[in-house]
Motif scaffolding. Structure first.
Motif, PDB file in Angstrom:
ATOM      1  N   LEU A 189       0.608  -1.129   0.158  1.00 27.06           N
ATOM      2  CA  LEU A 189      -0.021   0.033  -0.063  1.00 27.06           C
ATOM      3  C   LEU A 189       0.987   1.314  -0.163  1.00 27.06           C
ATOM      4  N   ALA A 190       2.155   1.397   0.180  1.00 31.42           N
ATOM      5  CA  ALA A 190       2.890   2.294   0.357  1.00 31.42           C
ATOM      6  C   ALA A 190       3.472   2.810  -1.051  1.00 31.42           C
ATOM      7  N   TRP A 191       3.304   1.937  -2.044  1.00 31.00           N
ATOM      8  CA  TRP A 191       3.783   2.404  -3.395  1.00 31.00           C
ATOM      9  C   TRP A 191       2.762   3.083  -4.072  1.00 31.00           C
TER      10      TRP A 191
ATOM     11  N   PHE B 209       1.194  -3.057 -11.349  1.00 32.79           N
ATOM     12  CA  PHE B 209       2.314  -3.056  -9.928  1.00 32.79           C
ATOM     13  C   PHE B 209       2.763  -4.734  -9.684  1.00 32.79           C
ATOM     14  N   ASP B 210       1.694  -5.805  -9.740  1.00 30.74           N
ATOM     15  CA  ASP B 210       2.271  -7.102  -9.493  1.00 30.74           C
ATOM     16  C   ASP B 210       3.267  -7.583 -10.520  1.00 30.74           C
ATOM     17  N   ALA B 211       3.274  -7.287 -11.975  1.00 36.71           N
ATOM     18  CA  ALA B 211       4.384  -7.473 -12.597  1.00 36.71           C
ATOM     19  C   ALA B 211       5.503  -6.853 -12.418  1.00 36.71           C
ATOM     20  N   ALA B 212       5.522  -5.614 -12.154  1.00 32.22           N
ATOM     21  CA  ALA B 212       6.732  -4.747 -11.972  1.00 32.22           C
ATOM     22  C   ALA B 212       7.386  -5.304 -10.617  1.00 32.22           C
TER      23      ALA B 212
ATOM     24  N   GLY C 160      16.876 -10.016  -6.572  1.00 36.90           N
ATOM     25  CA  GLY C 160      17.203 -10.847  -5.715  1.00 36.90           C
ATOM     26  C   GLY C 160      17.130 -10.355  -4.254  1.00 36.90           C
ATOM     27  N   GLU C 161      16.502  -9.250  -4.042  1.00 36.39           N
ATOM     28  CA  GLU C 161      16.338  -8.691  -2.862  1.00 36.39           C
ATOM     29  C   GLU C 161      15.145  -8.214  -2.418  1.00 36.39           C
ATOM     30  N   GLY C 162      14.983  -7.874  -1.172  1.00 34.43           N
ATOM     31  CA  GLY C 162      13.633  -7.672  -0.529  1.00 34.43           C
ATOM     32  C   GLY C 162      13.159  -6.092  -1.031  1.00 34.43           C
ATOM     33  N   ILE C 163      11.907  -5.735  -0.723  1.00 32.39           N
ATOM     34  CA  ILE C 163      11.287  -4.567  -0.888  1.00 32.39           C
ATOM     35  C   ILE C 163      11.787  -3.352  -0.145  1.00 32.39           C
ATOM     36  N   ARG C 164      12.689  -3.669   0.587  1.00 23.33           N
ATOM     37  CA  ARG C 164      13.222  -2.451   1.511  1.00 23.33           C
ATOM     38  C   ARG C 164      14.627  -2.162   0.798  1.00 23.33           C
ATOM     39  N   SER C 165      15.232  -2.901   0.173  1.00 20.92           N
ATOM     40  CA  SER C 165      16.451  -2.680  -0.496  1.00 20.92           C
ATOM     41  C   SER C 165      16.615  -1.400  -1.622  1.00 20.92           C
ATOM     42  N   ASP C 166      17.628  -0.762  -1.568  1.00 18.76           N
ATOM     43  CA  ASP C 166      17.894   0.102  -2.523  1.00 18.76           C
ATOM     44  C   ASP C 166      17.750  -0.290  -3.908  1.00 18.76           C
ATOM     45  N   ALA C 167      18.144  -1.348  -4.077  1.00 24.85           N
ATOM     46  CA  ALA C 167      18.406  -2.022  -5.567  1.00 24.85           C
ATOM     47  C   ALA C 167      16.768  -2.285  -6.042  1.00 24.85           C
TER      48      ALA C 167
ATOM     49  N   TRP D  36       7.268   3.377 -10.427  1.00 25.00           N
ATOM     50  CA  TRP D  36       6.540   3.274  -9.263  1.00 25.00           C
ATOM     51  C   TRP D  36       7.440   3.720  -7.927  1.00 25.00           C
ATOM     52  N   THR D  37       6.964   4.747  -7.044  1.00 26.39           N
ATOM     53  CA  THR D  37       7.929   5.185  -6.027  1.00 26.39           C
ATOM     54  C   THR D  37       7.010   4.590  -4.550  1.00 26.39           C
ATOM     55  N   ARG D  38       7.919   4.663  -3.632  1.00 25.00           N
ATOM     56  CA  ARG D  38       7.443   4.301  -2.534  1.00 25.00           C
ATOM     57  C   ARG D  38       7.225   5.840  -1.448  1.00 25.00           C
ATOM     58  N   GLY D  39       6.058   5.881  -1.034  1.00 24.48           N
ATOM     59  CA  GLY D  39       5.830   7.100  -0.335  1.00 24.48           C
ATOM     60  C   GLY D  39       5.499   6.874   1.045  1.00 24.48           C
TER      61      GLY D  39
END
Length: 73
Positions: free
Chosen positions: A31-33, A41-44, A53-60, A70-73
């Motif tokens: 919900l933060a995106w 969104f789901d495909a991206a 290969g990293e989680g949603i909180r990584s910079d990559a 998409w940006t995280r708000g």
């Protein structure tokens, strides 16, 4: 009859607004995106998980999502 119609409309509006509140109160990370003219969104998200290969909180991951609109708000 008119009172019954008004009462049922008000009840439906109240029940619907309560559902939206419960959904919006979720702490899901999805919900933060926010995106404008972005890829679906789901495909991206799936592509970025696979490519970084990293989680949603990584910079990559965030950089990958930004590249897809998409940006995280």
């Amino acid at each position: 009859m008119k009172r019954l119609l008004i009462l049922s409309v008000l009840s439906a509006a109240l029940l619907t607004s309560a559902c939206v509140t419960v959904i919006d109160a979720s702490d899901s990370d999805d919900l933060a995106w926010h995106g404008e003219n972005a890829q679906p969104f789901d495909a991206a998200r799936a592509e970025c998980r696979a490519s970084t290969g990293e989680g949603i909180r990584s910079d990559a991951f965030r950089g990958c999502m930004a590249g897809k609109g998409w940006t995280r708000g």
